[in-house]
Design an enzyme around this catalytic site. Sequence first.
Site, PDB file in Angstrom:
ATOM      1  N   LYS A 469       0.732  -0.948  -0.190  1.00  0.00           N
ATOM      2  CA  LYS A 469       0.171   0.004  -0.214  1.00  0.00           C
ATOM      3  C   LYS A 469       0.848   1.405  -0.022  1.00  0.00           C
ATOM      4  O   LYS A 469       2.182   1.168   0.326  1.00  0.00           O
ATOM      5  CB  LYS A 469      -0.831   0.024   1.130  1.00  0.00           C
ATOM      6  CG  LYS A 469      -0.151   0.114   2.477  1.00  0.00           C
ATOM      7  CD  LYS A 469      -1.135   0.020   3.785  1.00  0.00           C
ATOM      8  CE  LYS A 469      -0.273  -0.232   5.206  1.00  0.00           C
ATOM      9  NZ  LYS A 469      -1.257  -0.310   6.344  1.00  0.00           N
ATOM     10  N   ARG A 563      -9.347   0.496  15.279  1.00  0.00           N
ATOM     11  CA  ARG A 563      -9.400   1.129  13.879  1.00  0.00           C
ATOM     12  C   ARG A 563     -10.782   0.639  13.171  1.00  0.00           C
ATOM     13  O   ARG A 563     -11.898   1.204  13.026  1.00  0.00           O
ATOM     14  CB  ARG A 563      -7.941   0.941  13.318  1.00  0.00           C
ATOM     15  CG  ARG A 563      -7.809   1.972  12.246  1.00  0.00           C
ATOM     16  CD  ARG A 563      -6.348   2.030  12.037  1.00  0.00           C
ATOM     17  NE  ARG A 563      -6.008   0.543  11.574  1.00  0.00           N
ATOM     18  CZ  ARG A 563      -4.622   0.450  11.179  1.00  0.00           C
ATOM     19  NH1 ARG A 563      -3.852   1.289  11.040  1.00  0.00           N
ATOM     20  NH2 ARG A 563      -4.233  -0.929  10.859  1.00  0.00           N
ATOM     21  N   TYR A 689      12.117  32.963   1.124  1.00  0.00           N
ATOM     22  CA  TYR A 689      10.877  33.782   1.508  1.00  0.00           C
ATOM     23  C   TYR A 689      10.771  34.226   2.727  1.00  0.00           C
ATOM     24  O   TYR A 689      11.324  33.571   3.774  1.00  0.00           O
ATOM     25  CB  TYR A 689       9.566  32.705   1.358  1.00  0.00           C
ATOM     26  CG  TYR A 689       9.217  32.570  -0.066  1.00  0.00           C
ATOM     27  CD1 TYR A 689       8.428  33.420  -0.989  1.00  0.00           C
ATOM     28  CD2 TYR A 689       9.038  31.088  -0.707  1.00  0.00           C
ATOM     29  CE1 TYR A 689       8.338  33.235  -2.298  1.00  0.00           C
ATOM     30  CE2 TYR A 689       8.946  30.925  -1.876  1.00  0.00           C
ATOM     31  CZ  TYR A 689       8.459  31.910  -2.863  1.00  0.00           C
ATOM     32  OH  TYR A 689       7.834  31.781  -4.075  1.00  0.00           O
ATOM     33  N   MET A 738       8.319  25.270  -2.611  1.00  0.00           N
ATOM     34  CA  MET A 738       7.643  24.223  -3.205  1.00  0.00           C
ATOM     35  C   MET A 738       8.505  23.266  -3.948  1.00  0.00           C
ATOM     36  O   MET A 738       8.306  22.038  -3.901  1.00  0.00           O
ATOM     37  CB  MET A 738       6.461  24.840  -3.870  1.00  0.00           C
ATOM     38  CG  MET A 738       5.590  23.807  -4.668  1.00  0.00           C
ATOM     39  SD  MET A 738       4.393  24.412  -5.715  1.00  0.00           S
ATOM     40  CE  MET A 738       3.255  25.443  -4.553  1.00  0.00           C
TER      41      MET A 738
END
Length: 794
Positions: A469, A563, A689, A738
């Site tokens: 997964k 869960r 920034y 980013m």
Amino acid sequence: MLFSQLPHAIAGDLNVYSDVEISRFSMDSRNLTGARHEVFVAIKGKRDGHDFAKHAWEKGVRNFILQRPIELADANTFIVENSVKALQLIGLKHRSQFDVPVIAITGSNGKTTVKEWLSTILSERFLVIKSPKSYNSQIGVPLSLLEMRNTHDVGVFEAGISNSGEMESLQKIIQPTIGILTNIGQAHDDGFDSIEHKLKEKISLFSDCEKVVCRSDQEHFRLIADKLGEKIVSWSLNDKSNYQVTWKNGSITVNNIAFIIDFDGLTQLENLTHAVVTSLELGLSQKEIQKGLNLLEGIPMRLELKKGINGCYILDDSYNNDEAGLKVALDYLESHKENEKKTLILSDLMHSGKPDNVLYQDIADLLARKNIHRLIGVGPRISASATTFSKESSFFQNTEDLLANMPDFQDEMIVVKGARNFELEKVVSRLEATSHGTVLEVNFESLQYNLNQYRSLLKPETKLMVMVKANAYGSGLLEVANFLQHQQVDMLGVAYVDEAIQLRKNGINIPIMIMNPHTESFEQFERFDLQAEIFSISHFKRMLKDTSDHPKIHLKIDTGMHRLGFSPDKIDELLKLLKANPQVQVEGVFTHFSSADIIQEDDYTENQANLFLDAYRRISDTLGYQPIKHACNSPGTVRWPQYHFDMVRLGIGLHGFDPTGQLKLKHTSQLKSIVSQIQHLKAGETVGYSRKGKVTRDSKIAIIPIGYEDGYLRVFGNGNATMNVNGTLCPTIGNICMDMTMIDVTDGNVEEGDPVLIFGEHPGIQDLAQWANTIPYEILTNVSNRVKRVFISE
């Protein structure tokens, strides 16, 4: 060699049904083609090769070396006491036919690099036979020697050992005349009592050598000299040796003979010097050695699986060019079936020792056995043999011709293999999917090592499910799943049905369980032969509504994780549903331990197990049969062998993290990038920034093409993390952007284009997890899909 001519020194029961010439031996039934000359050697290891003998027979193999009788119709069999020893005796018999100089290389590090570089240099004068890749083990060495032919002038083989007593057998097989001892370090220390013990074992390889090349200004040289005496041909960076060596930028000088090189790392310089000194000892001229050195480009000596254009995958083996290496690459391709169509891009094979008509007919036969759909040949010699190959093949006189007339590629596995002077790396670059300079490297050898560590904890009858997964914990869903299918794990686990469908559409046919299936996806389960986790009464009822025939399910029991799962007070209602719907196939019943790695919570884990066993008993009694019972995750598999039951589920442990701390696992991933630009700032200037990064001295700031979109978290900014550039840990400065991160490289020797290690050995994933106050899972799974994955095999 005929099968009936297997060495009589091997004690065993030889049964010949139909005698044939044999020339290829394999221990892996998955890589066999069924050709008449193949021999399957069943070896008892962590997995018993005898369990796969019938699979080899079904593929057409009719020659077997076994340690116990197996019913195999119409087959030649040799029943021996020890299959590995038998293979070694076969290699010894073959080696004894040839009276040529043989160079044997051992040491703690650098064996494969020295072998490859030395072989390239020696090929300027000699026809060289060498071991492919790192075939240096008790099995790899005899397999390598079986490739030796009368046409070879010199052999170059490496020998590696992990435990006491192993080198003696390798020495008898190789029978080296010249030795190279690269170094003695800490690699494989666990198998020896002391450094002296390991050194004694290593140099036993050289017992019959005429000379042994080694560095005299290394830590343990006095021990080496005491044992090897006058055999030593020494080199050093001082004047107390046979060869005085000087390393300068761009050159190596050996006894006043200068050689121009393109390498400057200390390890690379040491490996190069071993190769140069040995070449001088064999009589090569300065001109010959320099010509060989010019071919030693900085190409990684490993197979690399890369994503390519138009749904293709590229198996990049462009550094290596020999027939044995081609066989290894095509064998390796068998474990990667992301695409069915297979294409080989192959340059002229150099220094094979065979006439071209024989060589390329052998290659054509190999490609037919390996189901290679088309060949793209590059070079005048392979082009002259075009009629030998299938009609789908195409040929080009040189790499530039191929690049100018590139064929179309779509959904293919493309193997690229060629001599260095053909520069096929340009072809690889053209075929690669576009990406920025950041790459996640995933090492298949490390994955296999970790998988085997967990398998060694299991009983033979215990099944193994591996979780893939979250893009296989960030490593690459299709690639890791194909690897695991080749490793014959019993089942895969994913989180959502979309992941499972992607696997089914890309050649994964082993059972798949979906851990959290959405109710709207149930109609897909029978179509793609999937198994659903069912965790509640409403979930069960929706499954009944949306499926027909005989749905396959695993029932999740909540024993304390809280869960997903049926709580104990819902078991009676579940049993009523099971009785009313006998068409439902309950494949498994399972639970999940919440804290199997925490000693202080052992009572809780035991209580979970007892609750689970009670629920399982009631369910199996109601069903009238016993579904697969499973509970252990990675730490549970290590700490709770009594709860392995019928199957365990391996997750983060595959990727090198054992929360219990009891296993010695290998990290499987490295995140790498490059320096895009260097800014020179004056004291007082700011970076990024909000002007968060302020330099207090004149500084060099490197810009790295990775940001929070790639998974490098903003929390790592402003000095909260470091990256490794040329061995210097350089702190981040300013906010993480980013797409970019800035690091302070003032204290390092850094230039634009230099490689950058974001995580790997140092810093490690655990370091990043600590800096971000999180766990390794999050660091791994955060690596964005836009970061290119490269899958390597050393």
